[in-house]
Enzyme design. Structure first.
Site, PDB file in Angstrom:
ATOM      1  CB  CYS A 213      18.171 -84.864 -37.069  1.00  0.00           C
ATOM      2  SG  CYS A 213      18.414 -85.886 -35.601  1.00  0.00           S
TER       3      CYS A 213
ATOM      4  CB  CYS B 258      18.735 -93.442 -37.991  1.00  0.00           C
ATOM      5  SG  CYS B 258      17.944 -91.931 -37.363  1.00  0.00           S
TER       6      CYS B 258
END
Length: 342
Positions: free
Chosen positions: A62, A160
């Site tokens: 990411c 997350c």
């Protein structure tokens, strides 16, 4: 100064917190909706890796493919040269060589340099890590002095986008047409000890969730994708003498001058690191530790062999192996195979 909130489709109330913080700081906030890209690059990657018996590291991917790419795109649109994030890491610019170095954050307990090893020179030249010189306690103090109340919230240790850190449920929800296939749990000799409902539920070193009634705990030693079985053993069977990495990336953009060199290797985020010797896996003239025979060109490629100076546990294929020289990140790669102790 401009603020940017990156919405990945799973952020929940984080946008509201970002808006509140931006208001307290008196800066405009822009919102980047990366939902589609995040699904393609991160969610599908994570699901695919677990289904082929690998343990992915979505935060590393990411940072490279979503977070900093998006930040720099918006920085260019807004005519901002630098971008700043809350990572606990540091960037050092050597004015003599013109090169940029990625360093550990000063707060060793919070250091996040491990997740940033895929960043290159062009990105590092535009990145600021203001928290890298501070401890968590100092960050909280400064934020509260500035009126940023978000720091009072409990810090999350979860990924997350995975609710309650429940990987199994998340993966099963995103498996699509690849159903989980039940299989066996065996020891190293092949003795049947139990059964499983899909190899995606396991990772190397795992102890919980095996459901094996025994006087001593078992740990996952290997995940055999071809035979769809999980291999387990006791604590003393977990040792690895090294590993093989592929997809190697160097912070300087070039590999070290020495073909064989010593370095500190971290094989997961909370790993303190182990002194190791790194050398290339050469086709034909090197025995591949994973197969016990000479490596062919496909097996060798750009792969490296890392030999630990002390045995290590839980070497999980799919995780990142990151190389350090003191506090400086040299580079890293993806773990292909652990090398069991003889």
């Amino acid at each position: 100064m401009e603020g940017l909130h990156i919405f990945n489709g799973f952020s929940g109330s984080s946008e509201a917190r970002a808006r509140h913080a931006a208001h307290q700081l008196g800066i405009p906030l822009h919102v980047a909706d990366v939902t589609e890209t995040f699904d393609e690059e991160i969610v599908q990657y994570l699901t695919r890796e677990y289904l082929v018996a690998r343990t992915p590291n979505p935060c590393v991917v990411c940072n490279r493919k979503i977070k900093f790419k998006t930040l720099l795109y918006y920085a260019d649109r807004l005519a901002c040269h630098f971008v700043a994030t809350g990572h606990y890491a540091r960037v050092f610019h050597n004015r003599q060589t013109g090169r940029y170095a990625l360093l550990r954050g000063l707060d060793q307990a919070k250091d996040q340099s491990y997740f940033l090893f895929l960043l290159g020179q062009e990105q590092l030249s535009r990145i600021l890590f203001p928290l890298g010189e501070l401890t968590k306690k100092e960050v909280r103090s400064v934020a509260l002095t500035m009126g940023v109340e978000a720091v009072r919230e409990k810090e999350s240790q979860e990924i997350c986008f995975i609710p309650d850190d429940d990987y199994k449920t998340f993966i099963e929800r995103h498996m699509g047409s690849s159903p989980a296939i039940p299989g066996d749990i065996v020891d190293r000799s092949g003795r049947l000890l139990g059964s499983h409902n899909g190899i995606h539920s396991f990772t190397i070193g795992q102890r919980k969730g095996l459901h094996i009634a025994a006087p001593r705990p078992y740990y996952v030693l290997a995940i055999d994708r071809e035979k769809n079985r999980v291999v387990v053993g006791h604590e003393e069977e977990q040792g690895f003498s090294g590993l093989i990495v592929s997809g190697v990336s160097w912070i300087d953009g070039e590999s070290p001058r020495e073909e064989v060199f010593e370095t500190l290797v971290r094989i997961r985020y909370r790993h303190r690191g182990v002194s190791s010797v790194v050398c290339p896996l050469s086709a034909g003239d090197e025995i591949c530790p994973a197969t016990g025979r000479p490596a062919d060109h496909e097996e060798a490629g750009d792969k490296l062999i890392i030999r630990f100076q002390e045995p290590q546990r839980a070497v999980a294929p799919g995780q990142a192996a990151v190389f350090y020289s003191d506090d400086r990140v040299i580079g890293g790669g993806w773990i292909e195979q652990g090398i069991p102790l003889d």
